[in-house]
Design an enzyme around this catalytic site. Structure first.
Site, mmCIF file in Angstrom:
data_model
loop_
_atom_site.group_PDB
_atom_site.id
_atom_site.type_symbol
_atom_site.label_atom_id
_atom_site.label_comp_id
_atom_site.label_asym_id
_atom_site.label_seq_id
_atom_site.Cartn_x
_atom_site.Cartn_y
_atom_site.Cartn_z
ATOM 1 N N PHE A 11 0.835 -1.192 0.000
ATOM 2 C CA PHE A 11 0.000 0.000 0.000
ATOM 3 C C PHE A 11 0.878 1.253 0.000
ATOM 4 O O PHE A 11 1.797 1.380 0.792
ATOM 5 C CB PHE A 11 -0.919 -0.003 1.226
ATOM 6 N N GLN A 12 0.577 2.157 -0.893
ATOM 7 C CA GLN A 12 1.325 3.418 -1.063
ATOM 8 C C GLN A 12 2.811 3.180 -1.317
ATOM 9 O O GLN A 12 3.658 3.942 -0.863
ATOM 10 C CB GLN A 12 1.115 4.345 0.142
ATOM 11 N N LYS A 19 9.976 2.892 6.305
ATOM 12 C CA LYS A 19 9.393 3.199 7.608
ATOM 13 C C LYS A 19 10.145 2.537 8.763
ATOM 14 O O LYS A 19 10.317 3.123 9.828
ATOM 15 C CB LYS A 19 7.927 2.767 7.624
ATOM 16 N N MET A 25 -0.402 32.229 -23.757
ATOM 17 C CA MET A 25 0.734 31.874 -24.616
ATOM 18 C C MET A 25 0.327 30.782 -25.616
ATOM 19 O O MET A 25 0.761 30.799 -26.768
ATOM 20 C CB MET A 25 1.925 31.416 -23.769
#
Lengths: 163, 574
Positions: free
Chosen positions: B113-114, B163, B482
């Protein structure tokens, strides 16, 4: 022109991907790539062959030198050097062609390193030109598989690539 | 001996490194680090509303202060959101350290996850990156990250921190490393003396010389020395977009900036020069136009800290690898007691240049009349006057960016803050926020357009939280100006998706965040609105100005042409 660039690289995870990534990112070409540890466990030696005019090669070496993981590099083709590549080839070896393969292997000073009733596995070393010539000579007989290491090289004489 | 967890080491290192403010957004993989930051009060954390804004804010701070900006994001989407800001910093050589949380080591490679391979994702847009393999290496790796980011040719450095490396239960010895050594990284500290001597000899023999200087001057803090050198020689000087402010623009020797939308006299002087002294500039395609037609009569001296910038697009006759400041210093001392070889040539060259200046004098744009919609150019000029040219000015990207560069005059470096290389819309507002928070006494102006502003407008919430009083000048022409200009010029005015339909009521939007917003619809309202906008330096004010959508940015180099080939207005070209 073809150039052989040898690089001493930090033996760190991700270092190789930075070198390879640089080539694709900057639209440079890699023809062969060979990498293995050196006698110093903190360093890998990576040899790459590439094509390009002087301007392109200058940019390649400058950008490689900019990578933090690149410790030192040399363009071997700038001086006298030894270039070697190893190739393993499986060729069909049946009937009359069995002798033909053996003769060609001898001519090229290659070695047969594995044998079955129908297949010879040949090991050959040399510069890229010699290996190409061997492949060409064997093609009519029937090449089943080719594994090449890519070029490795070292400069001739007292010149040394080290820290 | 002090034992700290990885997370506490990070907080402690940031203190010891003297980092005052970091920009970030928390998430699972970064929570140990956030907890460590919570338990100290030296390093301030600014909670942004999108990680891209964190990188732009840190980048703005870095450009204004010359010190590395610091960003902290979590793994996965937190890190990927930061990518545009990292690329922006990379293209403009801005020092920045981005700390990314990562999933725990044992999960890496399992599509956890993530999880994103952020080191892989950012590989082509960082100066270097690190992945932490053991908590005990954190202090040294962080020191290396700051050292790499800020030295040599600066750039962003990513540090990926799984982590488990920051787990509070695992403690290791912490010592702040005052110095680090990286065996393969030794940035040059001075240029080659022989080459510098050769360059000085060429300068003294030149008949039509021009200095062309870039962001490298700003980065290396070489403005003062550059000014001394240019004054000593009396040569004209033009800068790149990134080099604006590296030499005082209001000085008579300044030709303004060069390239795609550079001044007429800059591009003409470059094209006709016999010697170009390039310092800290990289001959990019927005400067050179067609390199095969680039400055046909010029010899080129190129000073740059990065050897790979030299002879990359245009071949240098005298390459000098070195830091701008020290090379310029050496040039100044070599010039002592020496005279120009062709004393009569320089005044003639100035006569030619003054002729070019006179040609365009008063013809740059047609001002609006009372009751009419304002021209974007005159808004910039008015802001320049009311801020006395002393504000920090950030921009987004597009027409307003070019107008700001053309009509706000900078006499100091580090004041003009723009995404030059990557051209990142959405850069201006968060960058302004980052600057204002670190330079609270200064006036910080963000010129933006309604297109760019909407890319990062969520940062109004951050400004509310931290009381950040930036001045946002929205040059609202209701189109992506632009893009529309290019469509007018190259696509027979087929305005494919350059029209921004359903614009919000900016006044209500800004007021929803509790800020003041003013609307200016025509010429007569501008002065009073500007007075109000700049009345209180600590107040965020959003000034929404309707400007003429038909206006084009000129000069504009003709594609594939030489430096001198320019469109000068809708009807004139060189």
């Amino acid at each position: 022109m073809r150039h052989i660039i040898s690089i001493l690289l930090e033996n760190e995870p991700g270092a190789l991907s930075r070198v390879v990534g640089l080539f694709s990112q900057r639209n440079f070409n890699i023809e062969t790539l060979n990498v293995a540890p050196t006698e110093d466990p903190s360093l890998s030696r990576l040899t790459v062959t590439t094509e390009g005019d002087d301007r392109v090669i200058e940019q390649i070496t400058k950008h490689l030198n900019k990578l933090i993981d690149v410790v030192k590099l040399v363009d071997l083709t700038e001086g006298h050097h030894i270039e070697r590549e190893l190739m393993l080839v499986k060729v069909k070896a049946l009937g009359a062609s069995r002798d033909e393969v053996k003769r060609t292997v001898d001519i090229f000073r290659a070695q047969i390193v594995d044998v079955t009733p129908s297949v010879y596995t040949v090991q050959i070393t040399g510069d890229a030109g010699k290996l190409d010539a061997f492949v060409q000579a064997m093609a009519p007989i029937g090449i089943l598989e080719v594994g090449r290491t890519g070029v490795s090289g070292i400069s001739r004489g007292d010149k040394i690539l080290s820290l | 001996m002090e034992l700290l967890s990885g997370a506490d080491m990070i907080a402690r290192f940031l203190q010891d490194e003297g980092v005052e403010r970091i920009y970030g957004y928390p998430g699972g993989a970064a929570l140990h680090i956030y907890d460590a930051l919570f338990r100290q009060d030296k390093v301030k954390h600014i909670l942004v509303r999108h990680e891209q804004a964190a990188t732009h804010a840190a980048d703005g701070y870095a450009r204004a202060s010359g010190k590395p900006g610091t960003v902290l994001v979590t793994s996965g989407p937190g890190a990927t959101n930061a990518v545009t800001g990292i690329a922006t910093a990379y293209m403009d050589s801005i020092p920045m350290v981005v700390l990314c949380g990562q999933v725990a080591s044992h999960l890496i490679g399992e599509d956890a996850f993530q999880e994103t391979d952020i080191v892989g994702v950012t590989r082509p847009i960082v100066k270097h990156s690190f992945a932490i393999k053991h908590p005990s290496e954190i202090p040294e790796v962080l020191k290396k990250a700051y050292y790499l980011a800020a030295t040599g040719r600066p750039g962003p450095v990513v540090v990926d921190i799984p982590k488990d490396m920051t787990a509070p239960t695992e403690r290791y010895e912490y010592v702040y490393p005052k110095k680090v050594k990286i065996r393969s990284y030794n940035p040059v500290t001075r240029g080659h003396s022989g080459q510098i001597k050769k360059a000085v000899d060429m300068m003294l023999k030149a008949r039509r010389p021009v200095f062309y200087t870039g962001g490298g001057i700003v980065t290396s803090g070489a403005s003062e020395n550059l000014t001394a050198l240019v004054k000593r020689l009396g040569f004209p000087i033009t800068t790149t977009l990134m080099g604006i402010g590296s030499y005082p623009q209001t000085d008579a020797q300044s030709l303004g900036w060069l390239g795609m939308h550079g001044s007429y006299e800059s591009n003409m002087a470059m094209h006709h020069a016999d010697l170009i002294i390039a310092i800290g500039a990289r001959f990019d395609d927005r400067v050179t136009n067609n390199t095969s037609k680039f400055c046909p009569t010029a010899k080129i001296v190129h000073v740059d800290i990065d050897p790979s910038s030299i002879s990359k697009t245009v071949r240098a006759d005298v390459p000098i690898v070195g830091p701008a400041d020290s090379v310029i210093n050496e040039m100044i001392s070599l010039l002592q007691g020496r005279e120009m070889a062709n004393a009569e040539a320089l005044p003639e060259w100035w006569t030619t240049i003054d002729g070019w200046r006179a040609e365009r004098e008063g013809k740059l744009y047609e001002p609006s009349q009372p009751g009419e919609r304002l021209k974007p150019q005159e808004v910039i000029e008015a802001v320049y006057h009311i801020t006395r040219g002393e504000a920090f000015v950030t921009t987004d990207v597009g027409q307003h960016q070019m107008f700001a560069a053309q009509y706000y005059k900078f006499d100091k470096p580090n004041r003009w803050i723009t995404s030059g290389g990557l051209g990142t819309m959405g850069f201006g507002f968060p960058a302004a926020m980052g600057i204002k928070q670190n330079f609270p006494d200064d006036t910080v102006v963000c010129f933006t357009g309604e297109g760019s502003f909407q890319m990062m407008m969520q940062e109004l919430s951050t400004c509310k939280q931290f009381g950040t009083g930036v001045k946002i000048i929205n040059l609202n022409n209701g189109t992506l100006g632009m893009v529309r200009q290019w469509q007018d010029l190259n696509y027979k005015s087929r305005h494919a998706h350059s029209y921004v339909e359903s614009l919000p009521d900016f006044q209500k939007l800004i007021e929803a965040y509790g800020f003041t917003a003013l609307k200016v619809e025509h010429h007569d309202e501008l002065d009073a609105a500007l007075e109000r906008t700049f009345a209180d330096n600590d107040e965020l004010v959003f000034l929404d100005i309707d400007v003429d959508p038909r206006e084009h940015v000129y000069p504009m180099q003709v594609p594939l042409g030489a430096m001198r080939d320019m469109l000068l207005s809708k009807t004139e070209r060189t």
